[in-house]
Design an enzyme around this catalytic site. Structure first.
Site, PDB file in Angstrom:
ATOM      1  N   ASP A 185     -31.520   7.392  -1.250  1.00 30.29           N
ATOM      2  CA  ASP A 185     -32.608   8.349  -1.148  1.00 30.29           C
ATOM      3  C   ASP A 185     -31.977   9.727  -1.270  1.00 30.29           C
ATOM      4  O   ASP A 185     -31.299  10.184  -0.351  1.00 30.29           O
ATOM      5  CB  ASP A 185     -33.333   8.192   0.197  1.00 30.29           C
ATOM      6  CG  ASP A 185     -34.516   9.158   0.348  1.00 30.29           C
ATOM      7  OD1 ASP A 185     -34.609  10.105  -0.462  1.00 30.29           O
ATOM      8  OD2 ASP A 185     -35.317   8.970   1.272  1.00 30.29           O
ATOM      9  N   HIS A 186     -32.185  10.384  -2.398  1.00 28.88           N
ATOM     10  CA  HIS A 186     -31.449  11.625  -2.662  1.00 28.88           C
ATOM     11  C   HIS A 186     -31.729  12.708  -1.629  1.00 28.88           C
ATOM     12  O   HIS A 186     -30.927  13.623  -1.447  1.00 28.88           O
ATOM     13  CB  HIS A 186     -31.752  12.135  -4.076  1.00 28.88           C
ATOM     14  CG  HIS A 186     -33.107  12.756  -4.228  1.00 28.88           C
ATOM     15  ND1 HIS A 186     -34.215  12.013  -4.546  1.00 28.88           N
ATOM     16  CD2 HIS A 186     -33.527  14.033  -4.104  1.00 28.88           C
ATOM     17  CE1 HIS A 186     -35.273  12.813  -4.612  1.00 28.88           C
ATOM     18  NE2 HIS A 186     -34.880  14.041  -4.356  1.00 28.88           N
ATOM     19  N   LYS A 190     -29.131  16.073   0.572  1.00 27.45           N
ATOM     20  CA  LYS A 190     -29.343  17.522   0.560  1.00 27.45           C
ATOM     21  C   LYS A 190     -28.618  18.164   1.746  1.00 27.45           C
ATOM     22  O   LYS A 190     -28.638  17.645   2.857  1.00 27.45           O
ATOM     23  CB  LYS A 190     -30.838  17.840   0.609  1.00 27.45           C
ATOM     24  CG  LYS A 190     -31.588  17.442  -0.661  1.00 27.45           C
ATOM     25  CD  LYS A 190     -33.041  17.813  -0.564  1.00 27.45           C
ATOM     26  CE  LYS A 190     -33.784  17.430  -1.843  1.00 27.45           C
ATOM     27  NZ  LYS A 190     -33.360  18.208  -3.007  1.00 27.45           N
ATOM     28  N   ASP A 243     -44.231   6.759  -2.826  1.00 30.69           N
ATOM     29  CA  ASP A 243     -43.194   7.537  -3.500  1.00 30.69           C
ATOM     30  C   ASP A 243     -42.497   8.512  -2.567  1.00 30.69           C
ATOM     31  O   ASP A 243     -41.298   8.773  -2.723  1.00 30.69           O
ATOM     32  CB  ASP A 243     -43.813   8.312  -4.673  1.00 30.69           C
ATOM     33  CG  ASP A 243     -42.784   9.089  -5.481  1.00 30.69           C
ATOM     34  OD1 ASP A 243     -41.711   8.518  -5.758  1.00 30.69           O
ATOM     35  OD2 ASP A 243     -43.052  10.253  -5.822  1.00 30.69           O
ATOM     36  N   HIS A 248     -38.682   9.590   1.830  1.00 28.00           N
ATOM     37  CA  HIS A 248     -38.286  10.967   2.093  1.00 28.00           C
ATOM     38  C   HIS A 248     -38.778  11.486   3.454  1.00 28.00           C
ATOM     39  O   HIS A 248     -38.003  11.951   4.277  1.00 28.00           O
ATOM     40  CB  HIS A 248     -38.822  11.903   1.004  1.00 28.00           C
ATOM     41  CG  HIS A 248     -38.259  11.649  -0.352  1.00 28.00           C
ATOM     42  ND1 HIS A 248     -37.075  10.982  -0.558  1.00 28.00           N
ATOM     43  CD2 HIS A 248     -38.709  11.979  -1.592  1.00 28.00           C
ATOM     44  CE1 HIS A 248     -36.822  10.914  -1.854  1.00 28.00           C
ATOM     45  NE2 HIS A 248     -37.804  11.513  -2.498  1.00 28.00           N
TER      46      HIS A 248
END
Length: 502
Positions: A185-186, A190, A243, A248
């Protein structure tokens, strides 16, 4: 810059090598790691796809992506030449055993050349429908390797509901050990997201007030001005809840709400995250309309430009009931957070692009100032900006300069720009994929989702998913592009006396 913390010799096999994800994210991230000295001298990147390309054509395509998307700007000729010599392309049909036999030959070639056992990273930058096919063929070809040297990287979405996530977990678990599986999960890569852990657990200042006694509520908002763009085909099968919320937003929720880990060991951190998801209050079917709001954007205006509605997007059905907006009100039933509402909100084609966590504290127990001194009174808030600005702000009351007692809200602020201004050693903020790819090669799974975490997240959302699928929205589109979303989302939080901060 050269670093002493280099990784082991590594072979990256990128399924979907000609795709957009590799073009925009994966190879630019690997190139930046190479420039900063994080990759070993012995590494190889093997892109695979069905398009007929030579190695040189494939390299040129990747160079275009680096020039356009690398945070370091256009590639220097000499550096690119050095990096590109590690890149090859293999025309493959991932459903056929022949492709995997060729992978085996290439891996053996590098083993012989380097005289070392390399780490093998299978990166599945493909449609989720191909995850099982690739995993099964890796197993049949006996390429799953050893626990210490082989990894498989799975992009989201990981399943589309609880049943499919469990099925995929079972399949992968029959081929790989859990420690070999990297569900990426990008968002977790971060800088500001990682800084939540540092902020909470490296400082004593806030820990004693980080609970239901002092915090009134928490807001987590991830808003986007962009629409679905060229991803209409994918979005029709996913939507905002699958999504964005399931991964996220739930990841951010876990970082804010988790208990202090005993150590920064991967499973210890992930255990605390799973505890949060398991403590989320179960939503009954008859409660869905009270705690969840859905939306879909119609045509509107964004920064003076006409924006089309979701139904007019490419590869979207003209009567689609897919949601592009979701807002939830959740509770965590444990000692720390009992009774504190967590409001989650995400949507496309909103008025601005922002990812923000707002922690609002309870008011002082007794107001001793006269009414005329508090006309500008605002609650104390801690605001964590994730993107596009990165930083942390603390809002509190202070006396306004002058002869009278008048209070005014002010801010203390930290931003990532402060590091450079203060002369602190910094090499620039890495992209999320740089952080995550480096962790994969090191075998550090701290920032990746574990099987039970994925399933726990789906478990929370299933009552909402099932209720909304059983009764498709009759009022879509229900918000204009360029606005703050459907009015029902404002009502969801307003009935508790609050409003969305962004």
């Amino acid at each position: 810059m050269a670093t002493s913390a280099k990784t082991k010799p590594t072979v990256f096999i990128i399924f979907g090598g000609t795709g957009d994800l590799n073009h925009r994210k994966i190879t630019p991230a690997l190139y930046n790691l190479f420039l900063d000295g994080w990759l070993p001298a012995e590494f190889a990147i093997i892109g695979t796809g069905r398009t007929e390309l030579t190695d040189e054509q494939f390299r040129n395509n990747l160079l275009q992506g680096i020039n356009q998307f690398s945070r370091k700007g256009k590639a220097e000729k000499a550096k690119w030449k050095e990096f590109s010599e590690h890149i090859t392309y293999q025309i493959s049909n991932i459903k056929e055993a022949k492709a995997y036999a060729e992978f085996a030959q290439r891996i053996h070639h590098y083993q012989q050349e380097w005289q070392l056992e390399p780490c093998i990273v299978y990166y599945l930058a493909v449609s989720p429908g191909f995850f099982p096919v690739i995993a099964e063929n890796i197993a049949k070809s006996k390429l799953a390797g050893t626990l210490a040297t082989t990894r498989i990287v799975i992009e989201k979405p990981f399943g589309r509901d609880l049943a499919s996530a469990r099925q995929l977990n079972t399949l992968l678990g029959s081929i790989f050990e859990e420690s070999q599986i990297y569900r990426i999960d990008h968002y977790l890569g971060k800088e500001t997201v990682q800084n939540i852990l540092a902020f909470r657990f490296a400082n004593a200042l806030f820990e004693h007030i980080w609970n239901r006694n002092y915090i009134d509520h928490v807001q987590i908002s991830v808003s986007e001005q962009l629409g679905v763009e060229s991803r209409g085909d994918f979005y029709e099968t996913a939507g905002a809840l699958r999504d964005m919320v399931q991964n996220h937003l739930f990841q951010l929720l876990c970082l804010v709400a988790m208990e202090p880990p005993v150590s920064y060991h991967a499973d210890e951190v992930r255990n605390r995250k799973v505890d949060v998801l398991n403590a989320l209050r179960t939503i009954r079917p008859d409660e869905v309309s009270q705690v969840a709001v859905r939306g879909q954007y119609g045509a509107g205006w964004i920064e003076g430009k006409k924006a089309i509605g979701y139904h007019q997007e490419e590869d979207v059905a003209a009567n689609s009931a897919q949601l592009t907006f979701a807002a939830l009100k959740l509770f965590i039933d444990n000692w720390r957070w009992q009774g504190v509402p967590f409001y989650l909100r995400t949507g496309k084609r909103l008025s601005e692009t922002d990812s923000v966590i707002t922690i609002q504290f309870k008011p002082v127990p007794h107001q001793s100032f006269p009414p005329e001194a508090t006309t500008n009174w605002q609650p104390n808030r801690l605001i964590i900006n994730i993107q596009p600005c990165m930083g942390i702000r603390m809002q509190f009351q202070a006396k306004r300069p002058g002869l009278e007692m008048a209070l005014h809200p002010v801010e203390m602020q930290f931003s990532y720009d402060d590091f450079e201004k203060a002369g602190a050693p910094t090499e620039g903020t890495p992209e999320a994929y740089e952080t995550l790819l480096l962790d994969i090669t090191r075998g550090d799974s701290t920032l990746f989702m574990r099987a039970d975490q994925v399933e726990a997240a789906w478990q929370v959302l299933m009552p909402i998913i099932e209720a909304w699928e059983a009764t498709p929205a009759a009022d879509f589109p229900n918000y204009e592009a360029g606005t703050r979303g459907p009015v029902e989302a404002d009502a969801l939080i307003a009935k508790d006396g609050h409003s969305w901060m962004v």
